[in-house]
Design an enzyme around this catalytic site. Structure first.
Site, PDB file in Angstrom:
ATOM      1  N   HIS A   1       7.842   2.463  11.613  1.00  0.00           N
ATOM      2  CA  HIS A   1       7.719   3.061  10.283  1.00  0.00           C
ATOM      3  C   HIS A   1       6.362   3.740  10.151  1.00  0.00           C
ATOM      4  O   HIS A   1       5.322   3.090  10.256  1.00  0.00           O
ATOM      5  CB  HIS A   1       7.881   1.997   9.197  1.00  0.00           C
ATOM      6  CG  HIS A   1       9.308   1.590   8.974  1.00  0.00           C
ATOM      7  ND1 HIS A   1       9.787   1.169   7.765  1.00  0.00           N
ATOM      8  CD2 HIS A   1      10.369   1.579   9.822  1.00  0.00           C
ATOM      9  CE1 HIS A   1      11.087   0.905   7.867  1.00  0.00           C
ATOM     10  NE2 HIS A   1      11.457   1.131   9.114  1.00  0.00           N
TER      11      HIS A   1
ATOM     12  N   TYR B   1       8.382  -0.187  -2.309  1.00  0.00           N
ATOM     13  CA  TYR B   1       7.820  -1.196  -3.205  1.00  0.00           C
ATOM     14  C   TYR B   1       7.795  -0.561  -4.590  1.00  0.00           C
ATOM     15  O   TYR B   1       7.143   0.475  -4.769  1.00  0.00           O
ATOM     16  CB  TYR B   1       6.386  -1.542  -2.821  1.00  0.00           C
ATOM     17  CG  TYR B   1       6.205  -2.277  -1.516  1.00  0.00           C
ATOM     18  CD1 TYR B   1       6.255  -1.612  -0.299  1.00  0.00           C
ATOM     19  CD2 TYR B   1       5.954  -3.650  -1.505  1.00  0.00           C
ATOM     20  CE1 TYR B   1       6.068  -2.293   0.905  1.00  0.00           C
ATOM     21  CE2 TYR B   1       5.761  -4.339  -0.319  1.00  0.00           C
ATOM     22  CZ  TYR B   1       5.822  -3.651   0.881  1.00  0.00           C
ATOM     23  OH  TYR B   1       5.628  -4.329   2.063  1.00  0.00           O
TER      24      TYR B   1
ATOM     25  N   PRO C   1       3.746 -12.302  -0.476  1.00  0.00           N
ATOM     26  CA  PRO C   1       4.352 -11.436   0.545  1.00  0.00           C
ATOM     27  C   PRO C   1       4.212  -9.938   0.294  1.00  0.00           C
ATOM     28  O   PRO C   1       4.610  -9.132   1.140  1.00  0.00           O
ATOM     29  CB  PRO C   1       5.832 -11.842   0.512  1.00  0.00           C
ATOM     30  CG  PRO C   1       6.041 -12.415  -0.843  1.00  0.00           C
ATOM     31  CD  PRO C   1       4.745 -13.035  -1.254  1.00  0.00           C
TER      32      PRO C   1
ATOM     33  N   TYR D   1      -2.546  -1.763   4.996  1.00  0.00           N
ATOM     34  CA  TYR D   1      -1.150  -2.088   5.289  1.00  0.00           C
ATOM     35  C   TYR D   1      -0.896  -2.096   6.799  1.00  0.00           C
ATOM     36  O   TYR D   1      -0.219  -2.994   7.319  1.00  0.00           O
ATOM     37  CB  TYR D   1      -0.207  -1.099   4.596  1.00  0.00           C
ATOM     38  CG  TYR D   1       1.210  -1.616   4.505  1.00  0.00           C
ATOM     39  CD1 TYR D   1       1.659  -2.273   3.370  1.00  0.00           C
ATOM     40  CD2 TYR D   1       2.095  -1.484   5.584  1.00  0.00           C
ATOM     41  CE1 TYR D   1       2.946  -2.776   3.282  1.00  0.00           C
ATOM     42  CE2 TYR D   1       3.385  -1.982   5.518  1.00  0.00           C
ATOM     43  CZ  TYR D   1       3.803  -2.629   4.368  1.00  0.00           C
ATOM     44  OH  TYR D   1       5.083  -3.134   4.305  1.00  0.00           O
TER      45      TYR D   1
HETATM   46  C1  PHB Z   1      10.821  -8.253   4.437  1.00  0.00           C
HETATM   47  O1  PHB Z   1      11.434  -7.367   5.046  1.00  0.00           O
HETATM   48  O2  PHB Z   1      11.282  -9.390   4.323  1.00  0.00           O
HETATM   49  C2  PHB Z   1       9.531  -7.932   3.784  1.00  0.00           C
HETATM   50  C3  PHB Z   1       8.969  -6.680   3.981  1.00  0.00           C
HETATM   51  C4  PHB Z   1       7.774  -6.363   3.377  1.00  0.00           C
HETATM   52  C5  PHB Z   1       7.137  -7.295   2.582  1.00  0.00           C
HETATM   53  C6  PHB Z   1       7.684  -8.555   2.400  1.00  0.00           C
HETATM   54  C7  PHB Z   1       8.890  -8.875   3.003  1.00  0.00           C
HETATM   55  O3  PHB Z   1       5.974  -6.966   1.972  1.00  0.00           O
END
Ligand code: PHB
Ligand code: APR
Length: 393
Positions: free
Chosen positions: A76, A204, A296, A388
């Site tokens: 990505h 997001y 997360p 990131y």
């Molecule tokens: C996921 O794919 O589970 C995932 C991806 C990005 C995140 C958190 C979880 O920030």
């Protein structure tokens, strides 16, 4: 395989931290034994996040477990931050020259277990009542119960890789540790479904109804999350409600591409920031979730476990090669410097994107201003991108 009664490094926990540490140590000629409380099926079945920094991928290459990752992982080059229906694309490649790889942590764990079981050494599954002895003297030992018997293992060092709820951190006298914690007043409801992702990159999204994330595991398997209450009742969230909520929160452009389907996994996870310092007590070294937790939102959990393991492995290998304890003595400071930066990034992403207050509050205005700034400033986008894709280690 019967477990030996002596090894160089006794590792508690067969999550990504413990398994990667064991594998890297083996590559550099250091022996270890892993004690895991759960069964192999349980460990290989856990659904976790799935975004790997390039530094993590390099470590998995060094560990000789990156073949499947290179075949199946999705590269990505950017991510979308949804804002008032207008996603802001963060161009990782253009801004930093780097990318991330989407490959489930479950798959990383399976690859590491397969490598370990191909001859690296023991994993003791279902090791109950693990106790750490002699952490501050020269002869640390681990004891546990398995198969109705008491077992003991003498080692030079203990690596506490047993996650947030493990026994390692709890074995350090409270006065020797400082802990820092933020518990967020919301959770994430996650859903896994065998449908194609709605976008080729992660989204997001901040929305007045709450945060949402569109992620994926493969071109045919999607992972989605919606912000929910901490004590959410899953019965209140039939699949149809989750899909409706996702369509609203991710915005019309993404909604038009959402393919719905039955969930194959559904769960609620709390969000927490936590750091315990120092990450060492005598001959016990903590790594991964045993020492720190991030919410997360920045996808940093596994990647932080990987950088801890890198520093710890390097320090242990240097000790066995030269007898020098310098790097072991610096391990906690070195690891924590990177941990705090990832804590900051994860807290910032979480604070910017989740619904905490009503839309007319000062805090909501701050979130909108933050996102407007992100939309208009290359400097702001670079800050997000470089964190990131992962700070160097
Ligand atoms: C996921 O794919 O589970 C995932 C991806 C990005 C995140 C958190 C979880 O920030
Ligand atoms: N004895 C032995 N094993 C234990 C004990 C114990 N007392 N307590 C916990 N464990 C095991 C757990 O069953 C688990 O398999 O330790 C392992 C810890 O693994 P993780 O929780 O996956 O932690 P870590 O390896 O640090 O990985 C960090 O995984 O949890 C995610 O968000 C986290 O992505 C991050 C990454």
């Amino acid at each position: 395989m019967p477990s030996p009664s002596r090894t160089q490094v006794g590792i508690i926990g067969a999550g990504p931290a413990g398994l990667l540490l064991a594998r890297l140590l083996k590559v550099h000629g250091v022996e270890s034994v892993i004690l895991e409380a759960r069964s192999r099926d349980y460990v290989e079945g856990r659904v976790r996040a799935g975004v790997l920094e390039q530094g993590t991928v390099s470590l998995l290459e060094e560990a000789g477990v990156a073949d499947r990752l290179h075949r199946e992982g999705l590269i990505h080059d950017g991510v979308a931050i949804g804002h008032s229906g207008h996603p802001i694309r963060i161009d990782f490649k253009g801004l930093t020259g780097k990318h991330v790889v989407v490959y489930g942590q479950t798959e990383v764990t399976r690859d590491l277990i397969a490598a370990r079981l191909a001859g690296d050494g023991a994993i003791v599954w279902e090791a109950a009542d693990v106790v750490l002895h002699g952490i501050t003297d020269d002869r640390p030992r681990l004891s546990w119960q398995a198969g109705g018997e008491h077992h003991e293992l003498a080692c030079d060092f203990i690596a506490g890789c047993d996650g947030f709820h493990g026994v390692s951190r709890q074995s350090i006298p409270p006065g020797a540790l400082t802990t820092y914690e933020r518990v967020y007043p919301f959770g994430w409801l996650g859903i896994l479904a065998d449908v194609p992702p709605c976008s080729h990159e992660l989204i997001y999204a901040r929305h007045p109804r709450g945060f949402a994330l569109a992620s994926m595991r493969s071109p045919t398997r999607s992972r989605y999350y919606v912000q929910c209450a901490v004590e959410e009742n899953l019965d209140a969230w039939p699949d149809a409600r989750i899909w409706e909520e996702l369509k609203l929160r991710l915005g019309p452009a993404a909604a038009a591409h959402i393919t719905t389907g039955p969930s194959i996994e559904k769960s609620v996870a709390p969000l927490r920031s936590f750091v315990a310092a120092p990450m060492r007590h005598g001959n016990l070294f903590l790594a991964g979730d045993a020492a720190h937790i991030v919410p997360p939102t920045g996808a940093k959990g596994l990647n932080l476990a990987a950088s801890d393991v890198h520093y710890l492995c390097r320090a242990l290998v240097a000790f066995y090669r030269t007898g020098s304890r310098d790097q072991l003595d610096r391990y906690s400071d070195t690891a924590l410097a990177r941990v705090w930066k990832a804590e900051r990034f994860s807290w910032w992403m979480t604070t910017m994107l989740h619904r905490l207050h009503d839309e007319e509050s000062f805090e909501a205005q701050m979130q909108r201003a933050e996102l407007d700034y992100l939309a208009s400033s290359r400097a702001a986008q670079t800050v997000l991108a470089e964190n990131y894709v992962g700070l160097p280690f």
